[in-house]
Motif scaffolding. Structure first.
Motif, PDB file in Angstrom:
ATOM      1  N   ALA A  92      69.621  78.793  10.269  1.00 20.20           N
ATOM      2  CA  ALA A  92      71.042  79.123  10.303  1.00 20.20           C
ATOM      3  C   ALA A  92      71.731  78.373  11.426  1.00 20.20           C
ATOM      4  O   ALA A  92      72.834  77.835  11.268  1.00 20.20           O
ATOM      5  CB  ALA A  92      71.226  80.630  10.476  1.00 20.20           C
TER       6      ALA A  92
ATOM      7  N   THR B 145      57.149  85.419  11.454  1.00 22.79           N
ATOM      8  CA  THR B 145      57.384  86.290  10.318  1.00 22.79           C
ATOM      9  C   THR B 145      58.050  85.538   9.190  1.00 22.79           C
ATOM     10  O   THR B 145      58.258  86.093   8.122  1.00 22.79           O
ATOM     11  CB  THR B 145      58.321  87.444  10.722  1.00 22.79           C
ATOM     12  OG1 THR B 145      59.537  86.857  11.173  1.00 22.79           O
ATOM     13  CG2 THR B 145      57.722  88.283  11.829  1.00 22.79           C
TER      14      THR B 145
ATOM     15  N   ASP C 248      72.083  87.300   1.170  1.00 21.06           N
ATOM     16  CA  ASP C 248      71.185  87.052   2.277  1.00 21.06           C
ATOM     17  C   ASP C 248      69.745  87.118   1.787  1.00 21.06           C
ATOM     18  O   ASP C 248      68.920  86.277   2.098  1.00 21.06           O
ATOM     19  CB  ASP C 248      71.439  88.116   3.345  1.00 21.06           C
ATOM     20  CG  ASP C 248      70.933  87.684   4.691  1.00 21.06           C
ATOM     21  OD1 ASP C 248      71.131  86.511   5.024  1.00 21.06           O
ATOM     22  OD2 ASP C 248      70.337  88.523   5.369  1.00 21.06           O
TER      23      ASP C 248
ATOM     24  N   LEU D 146      61.064  84.880   9.352  1.00 21.41           N
ATOM     25  CA  LEU D 146      62.474  85.133   9.676  1.00 21.41           C
ATOM     26  C   LEU D 146      62.970  84.224  10.786  1.00 21.41           C
ATOM     27  O   LEU D 146      64.107  83.791  10.776  1.00 21.41           O
ATOM     28  CB  LEU D 146      62.650  86.595  10.073  1.00 21.41           C
ATOM     29  CG  LEU D 146      62.746  87.553   8.897  1.00 21.41           C
ATOM     30  CD1 LEU D 146      62.612  88.970   9.383  1.00 21.41           C
ATOM     31  CD2 LEU D 146      64.051  87.350   8.159  1.00 21.41           C
ATOM     32  N   ILE D 147      62.107  83.942  11.722  1.00 26.42           N
ATOM     33  CA  ILE D 147      62.557  83.100  12.828  1.00 26.42           C
ATOM     34  C   ILE D 147      63.018  81.757  12.304  1.00 26.42           C
ATOM     35  O   ILE D 147      64.028  81.218  12.738  1.00 26.42           O
ATOM     36  CB  ILE D 147      61.423  82.936  13.862  1.00 26.42           C
ATOM     37  CG1 ILE D 147      61.287  84.235  14.636  1.00 26.42           C
ATOM     38  CG2 ILE D 147      61.712  81.779  14.789  1.00 26.42           C
ATOM     39  CD1 ILE D 147      60.556  84.117  15.913  1.00 26.42           C
TER      40      ILE D 147
ATOM     41  N   ASN E 130      64.188  81.239   9.469  1.00 25.63           N
ATOM     42  CA  ASN E 130      65.467  81.573   8.862  1.00 25.63           C
ATOM     43  C   ASN E 130      66.576  81.480   9.904  1.00 25.63           C
ATOM     44  O   ASN E 130      67.603  80.825   9.714  1.00 25.63           O
ATOM     45  CB  ASN E 130      65.320  82.993   8.299  1.00 25.63           C
ATOM     46  CG  ASN E 130      66.587  83.520   7.684  1.00 25.63           C
ATOM     47  OD1 ASN E 130      67.635  82.888   7.773  1.00 25.63           O
ATOM     48  ND2 ASN E 130      66.502  84.672   7.054  1.00 25.63           N
ATOM     49  N   TYR E 131      66.329  82.104  11.035  1.00 25.92           N
ATOM     50  CA  TYR E 131      67.333  82.135  12.100  1.00 25.92           C
ATOM     51  C   TYR E 131      67.619  80.739  12.613  1.00 25.92           C
ATOM     52  O   TYR E 131      68.774  80.325  12.758  1.00 25.92           O
ATOM     53  CB  TYR E 131      66.865  83.006  13.267  1.00 25.92           C
ATOM     54  CG  TYR E 131      66.543  84.426  12.888  1.00 25.92           C
ATOM     55  CD1 TYR E 131      66.930  84.958  11.663  1.00 25.92           C
ATOM     56  CD2 TYR E 131      65.840  85.241  13.775  1.00 25.92           C
ATOM     57  CE1 TYR E 131      66.621  86.259  11.326  1.00 25.92           C
ATOM     58  CE2 TYR E 131      65.541  86.540  13.444  1.00 25.92           C
ATOM     59  CZ  TYR E 131      65.920  87.051  12.212  1.00 25.92           C
ATOM     60  OH  TYR E 131      65.617  88.326  11.891  1.00 25.92           O
ATOM     61  N   ALA E 132      66.553  80.024  12.900  1.00 31.06           N
ATOM     62  CA  ALA E 132      66.734  78.681  13.437  1.00 31.06           C
ATOM     63  C   ALA E 132      67.458  77.813  12.421  1.00 31.06           C
ATOM     64  O   ALA E 132      68.311  77.012  12.772  1.00 31.06           O
ATOM     65  CB  ALA E 132      65.378  78.075  13.786  1.00 31.06           C
TER      66      ALA E 132
END
Lengths: 688, 490
Positions: free
Chosen positions: A672, A663, A636, A665-666, A668-670
């Motif tokens: 995914a 950040t 990860d 990370l968002i 990253n999330y999107a």
């Protein structure tokens, strides 16, 4: 009769009251009254239910209180079945009779207990009555349960209560050990019972007694010619369960030790009710057992051997309660003998009469022990009939009843069993008859040693001879009325209970057998052809067994009253046998040397195995799981994040203004999410 | 009104929703008239839920549609609405003491909780894509604000922004899927869609619609790989909000998912079965493995919640009435154990301790034995140990899968349950065998006692007497429409 579910519930509520509130705040009297009141109510309801049952034509009433286990599909022999167990109770002649025995004798024993347990501290009394009520709750569930699983709930529950009550004086090591022994030995039997239940469901796809009986009735009888089939296996497994609960060879060893519990407990649980649960269960499944004649032979053989063996041990015991304990084992053996030869009604009949006279004898012995200041050794008693006439008289009635002297109850039930056994196999009858003679002997040995001759006990002690309760003991005395009154009531039962089963040979009609008949067959089955009556044979057998009983009594009289030294002479002359018997055939030692030490050493072995191999494997698995978690973490962090950061780097350069809010990370999330969507799309395009 | 196609019956059957709306507005109004009366607002909110629930209960057995067929008032909707109201009520109960400790205003908080519940109700009732979407938006927007309710907390702010952005993103995907579906079938009504799909070949457009809808719903139920928002949001949001998010929002999303896929797209069952089977396996596995190394209770419970979505998906995959029943039962069971666990975490928030780290559980048994025992029960239930409700839930879900021949799926589920025990039991080890953690006394007020009692009773009762729940679920699963039965026949 729809209210029968209330019958177990009321003692259950009594137990809850005493357990939750009583231990802290009830007085001794309140605790006793709550428990006894609950039993009285249960008894009254039982009587009403029984009367209604007598009045109904069908003699079978099933009440489904609630659904319990919802349908779960399970594999059975006939494909996928639906495992569904309702919380249902059945009232039929067999459970009706047991209902009266459990609540009636239970009530008397509760009353007796108020007097008996009075020396205990307040909280202890409530605890005692809580357990006692709880026992009745489970026992009634066991009796009324209309399926194997509901019965099993009661079966395990009474086992628990038995454990709790045997170890009631848990500070005493022998008592807590005896509790554990009873529990563990019963567990071995339960193993068989549970496997039997599994097999019943697998074979028939249901656990309801009636449905199982109907299904089994349609199958062929598994005689020796047909072979040992699935019904035989079921019956054998069920019988293993019965040997645990009803103290038969090889699992009888717990019952004598169970005498560590308070005497009313011995009377209620270890004589009148719980230990007969195995017999009851076998009777309940009479149809199954009659389809497994080979197992029936096993049952009969185990029964008669247990009866004989326990009786011989009973001959030499000196502890008053242990004599009665072995006598119980022996009488239970009789009942299994009866079921083994197909005389289920006789077994149930003897179960009922035995409940009366054995409860009476136990309570009487409790009264004696109470009077003798907790002394249980008969060698230190003697001559008590002058001090406690009522106890003496009632115990005599009990002894005569169990010895089988007409017209007391034991005579009828025992002779019915012996007669039916004789028709089946004269050899088994011979062993049974010898047992009967021994029974008469050891019971009267008990009576003579306790009540006749000179007083051999400790001198009454004016200086507060330590009885543990802080007050002086003034020598043997008659027990309080709360204790003697139930003795009288039980004595009445012991005298008259047999009259419901007067055989045709004596001009009766054997009411109880006809009454119980529907419980042992399936509805619509043709009535079994009445066995040809051999009244002459029956009369001869009766006369013979009465002679045997009288002989046993006389022999006891000669040895223990006329010439008290004769018993010792006999013991010296037969020193080897005597030693073998006083040591109970060394069965406990044998079990200790084999099963117990075997399990202990294998437990130690397993412990080492556990420490070395299993723990290693577990730790290994744990390590592997952690490692994979770590790997996915690393993945990860470096791989996914790396890719994302690459994408993110491009985005970040382009949208500097959003940088502080984002950040990284968002994305990253999107990302995914998108990966997921594209994965599915790819799969749909390429994969199919 | 009549002219618009609305009748009095429409309003009658919408009474629970109308009451919630009224109650929510009343909270704001009362706050203006008598400011800073948190207890009063709490009473109004709870009363609103209770009254709404009572009206709802009177609809038992009703099976009709209102608002020109956009909303179904059937057993399925009723079953889910009961979940929402109970979980909202329990959330309120654990919120009251929490809000006092955090020192944040209560009025808007209660208002938003009620609004979220309102949105959920429409998600359970909606039988039209647009109606469902509006319900989802109502719920989601309330949760965006609630997640960031602790204004001084960076974590809370971060959670709100993340949830909002990712939520918007996923809603976009969902809407895209819906529009494609509309394009293929020409209607937004689920019954119409089902009818149109019945005789249609599987086009690529349809596959795209299916995948986008699955991804959109997957985000809402936090299925991997659409789950990434969940741990951050769960950790940052106020604990009771997290609880409500993980139970209420998840249940509502499952309701919507079942409506769309089982009722609307029953004809495509084999296709979405594959998608959800894949999602179930990945979700369970990632959720459980990731949970193992968490040191924050809320984060751990977030991953646990992801894993549980995977278990429930198994029931959806089975797609028969049995499977739906299993999913419904599981959601109820999950409500009690998950809310109970969050209630204990909420309780550990004191003025001097944040209390959401695993180490804060240390020695809880010595400090608050009742709470520790309750937590033990919730952990066992989440792990699926009998005789708790969690065990029964898993029995059904796995049983339904086996029934439909998805034996491998049940096997993966069981392996995952075993893995999950590691982190659930770790909590127990901390509570019972570790030295007490620092911090002030743990206060257990009446509200918290009530919450825990309800959760404990639910967890035990449905464990030893599952029939109660099962019968309800079974009666309800049938009302999902003929599509269930037809799927079962395939």
């Amino acid at each position: 009769m729809d209210f029968i579910w209330l019958i177990p519930l009321i003692p259950g509520i009594g137990a809850a009251l005493n357990g939750l509130v009583g231990v802290r705040s009830f007085s001794k009297r309140t605790a006793g009254l709550v428990a006894t009141g609950a039993m009285a109510a249960a008894f009254l309801l039982s009587v009403v239910a029984f009367v209604q049952l007598l009045g109904s034509a069908e003699r079978y009433h099933k009440v489904t209180v609630a659904s319990w286990i919802p349908p779960i599909p399970l594999e059975t022999a006939n494909g996928i079945g639906s495992f569904e167990v309702p919380w249902a109770f059945t009232l039929d002649p067999l459970s009706g009779m047991m209902l009266l025995v459990v609540t009636g004798i239970g009530l008397l024993i509760h009353i007796y207990s108020i007097g008996y347990i009075d020396h205990e501290p307040r909280g202890g009394v409530a605890r005692f009555f809580c357990y006692l009520n709880l026992f009745c709750f489970f026992m009634l569930i066991l009796v009324l349960g209309s399926s194997f699983l509901v019965m099993f709930v009661g079966w395990e529950g009474v086992g628990l209560c038995s454990y709790l009550l045997i170890g009631y004086w848990y500070k005493k090591k022998s008592a807590s050990d005896a509790g554990k022994k009873a529990f563990i030995v019963n567990r071995i039997g339960d193993w068989g019972f549970i496997l039997g239940i599994f097999l019943v469901f697998f074979t028939f796809g249901t656990l309801d007694f009636r449905e199982v009986a109907v299904a089994a009735a349609a199958l062929p009888v598994e005689t020796a010619a047909v072979g040992f089939g699935v019904i035989s296996l079921i019956c054998l497994l069920l019988f293993i369960g019965a040997t645990g609960k009803s103290a038969q060879i090889p699992l009888y060893v717990w019952l004598p030790d169970a005498m560590e519990g308070p005497t009313p407990v011995s009377a209620l649980i270890h004589a009148a009710t719980m230990v007969t649960a195995g017999v009851y269960m076998v009777c309940r499944n009479a149809v199954l057992f009659t389809h497994a004649p080979m197992v029936m032979e096993v049952v009969a053989a185990i029964g008669v051997v247990t009866a004989l063996m326990a009786a011989t041990i009973g001959l030499v015991q000196t502890d008053i309660k242990r004599v009665l304990a072995y006598s119980t084992v022996s009488q239970l053996g009789y009942m299994f003998l009866a079921t083994g030869v197909g005389a289920f009604a006789a077994a149930a009949f003897h179960l009922m009469t035995h409940a009366f006279f054995k409860a009476l004898l136990f309570l009487g012995s409790g009264s004696v022990i109470h009077a003798m200041n907790e002394e249980q050794d008969m060698r230190r008693m003697g001559g008590l009939r002058r001090h406690m006439p009522l106890t003496f008289a009632t115990m005599c009635i009990g002894a005569v009843a169990i010895a089988g002297i007409p017209p007391l109850s034991g005579f009828f039930s025992k002779d019915e069993i012996l007669y039916r056994t004789f028709l089946h196999s004269p050899l088994l009858w011979g062993l049974g008859a010898v047992t009967a003679a021994m029974t008469a002997f050891y019971m009267f040995r008990l009576i003579y040693m306790t009540f006749f001759g000179e007083y051999r006990g400790p001198a009454p002690d004016a200086e507060g001879h330590g009885d543990g309760h802080g007050h002086a003991w003034h020598g043997p005395h008659e027990s309080p009325r709360l204790m003697t009154w139930p003795l009288v009531a039980l004595a009445v039962g012991a005298v008259f209970a047999g009259f419901v089963g007067v055989p045709a040979a004596l001009g009766g009609s054997n009411m109880i057998e006809h009454f119980l008949e529907p419980s042992f067959t399936v509805p619509g089955a043709a009535h079994a052809a009445e066995a040809a009556h051999h009244y002459e044979v029956e009369w001869a057998l009766m006369a013979f067994s009465v002679l045997l009983a009288a002989g046993g009594i006389l022999f006891a009289y000669r040895n223990y009253v006329q010439r008290p030294e004769a018993a010792d002479e006999l013991a010296t002359r037969l020193a080897g046998t005597h030693r073998l018997l006083t040591n109970k055939y060394y069965v406990d030692e044998l079990y200790d040397a084999t099963v117990v030490s075997g399990s202990m050493s294998s437990a130690r072995g397993l412990w080492r195995f556990d420490g070395g191999v299993v723990d290693g494997a577990v730790n290994g698995t744990g390590w592997a799981t952690r490692a994979s978690a770590m790997i996915s973490h690393v993945l990860d962090k470096y791989v996914v994040d790396g890719l994302v950061n690459l994408v993110g780097w491009i985005c970040r350069e382009g949208s500097y203004g959003f940088r502080r809010a984002q950040t990284g990370l968002i994305q990253n999330y999107a990302f995914a999410t998108l990966v997921g969507v594209f994965a599915f799309v790819t799969w749909f395009l390429v994969g199919r | 009104m009549e002219a618009l196609g609305y009748s009095a019956a429409d309003f009658y059957y919408l009474l629970p929703e109308l009451i919630l709306t009224g109650g929510a507005l009343l909270v704001l109004l009362v706050n203006i008239i008598v400011p800073r009366r948190g207890d009063l607002l709490f009473g109004i909110s709870l009363g609103t839920l209770v009254v709404s629930g009572l009206v709802l209960a009177s609809f038992a057995g009703v099976d009709t549609t209102v608002s020109r067929g956009l909303l179904a008032i059937d057993g399925f909707a009723l079953f889910f609405k009961a979940i929402f109201l109970v979980s909202a009520a329990l959330t309120l109960l654990m919120s009251a003491p929490y809000l006092r400790v955090e020192g944040v205003p209560a009025a808007e908080y209660y208002f938003l909780i009620l609004c979220a519940a309102l949105g959920m109700m429409f998600m359970a009732s909606g039988v039209d894509l647009i109606t469902l979407f509006i319900g989802l938006e109502t719920m989601a927007i309330a949760f965006y604000v609630l997640a960031g309710y602790l204004k001084p907390s960076h974590k809370s702010n971060e959670a709100a922004v993340k949830y909002f952005l990712l939520g918007a993103f996923s809603l976009g995907i969902l809407l895209y899927g819906m529009s494609l579906l509309y394009g293929v079938t020409g209607t937004t009504r689920l019954d119409g869609i089902a009818e149109a799909l019945a005789g249609q070949d599987r086009s690529l457009l349809l596959a795209a619609a299916l995948i986008l809808l699955a991804a959109g719903m997957g985000f809402k139920i936090a299925a991997v790989p659409f789950h990434m928002w969940a741990p951050d949001v769960y950790e940052g949001a106020p604990t009771p909000v997290t609880a409500f998010l993980s139970v209420g929002s998840k249940a509502a999303s499952f309701a919507m998912l079942l409506r769309i896929f089982v009722e609307g797209m029953g004809a495509l069952t084999p296709d979405w079965q594959v998608i959800f089977a894949f999602l179930a396996v990945v979700t369970m596995t990632v959720g459980n493995i990731a949970a193992i190394t968490q040191s924050n209770m809320k984060r751990m419970l977030a991953y646990s919640s992801i894993a549980h979505a995977g278990y429930i998906l198994i029931g959806v995959v089975a797609a028969t009435e049995r499977g739906v029943v299993a999913a419904l039962v599981y959601l109820w069971v999950y409500l009690f154990m998950q809310l109970g666990a969050f209630a204990v975490v909420t309780m550990l928030r004191r003025h001097d301790v944040v209390g959401d780290e695993l180490k804060d559980m240390s020695g809880l048994f010595a400090r608050a034995p009742a709470a520790a025992v309750a937590m033990l029960l919730f952990m066992l239930s989440l792990g699926g140990i009998p005789p708790t409700a969690g065990f029964m839930g898993k029995v059904w879900v796995f049983g339904a899968a086996i029934d439909q021949g998805f034996i491998w799926l049940a096997v993966v589920g069981v392996i995952n349950s075993a893995i999950s025990l590691y982190y659930y039991l770790r909590v127990v080890v901390f509570m019972f065998f570790k030295e007490e953690a620092a911090g002030s006394e743990i206060a257990m007020g009446p509200a918290m006692v009530t919450t825990l009692t309800v959760a404990v009773v639910g967890t035990i009762l449905f464990g030893i007497y599952p029939q109660l729940l099962f019968e309800q679920a079974q009666a309800v699963a049938g009302s999902l429409g003929a599509s269930v039965t037809s799927a079962a026949l395939q």
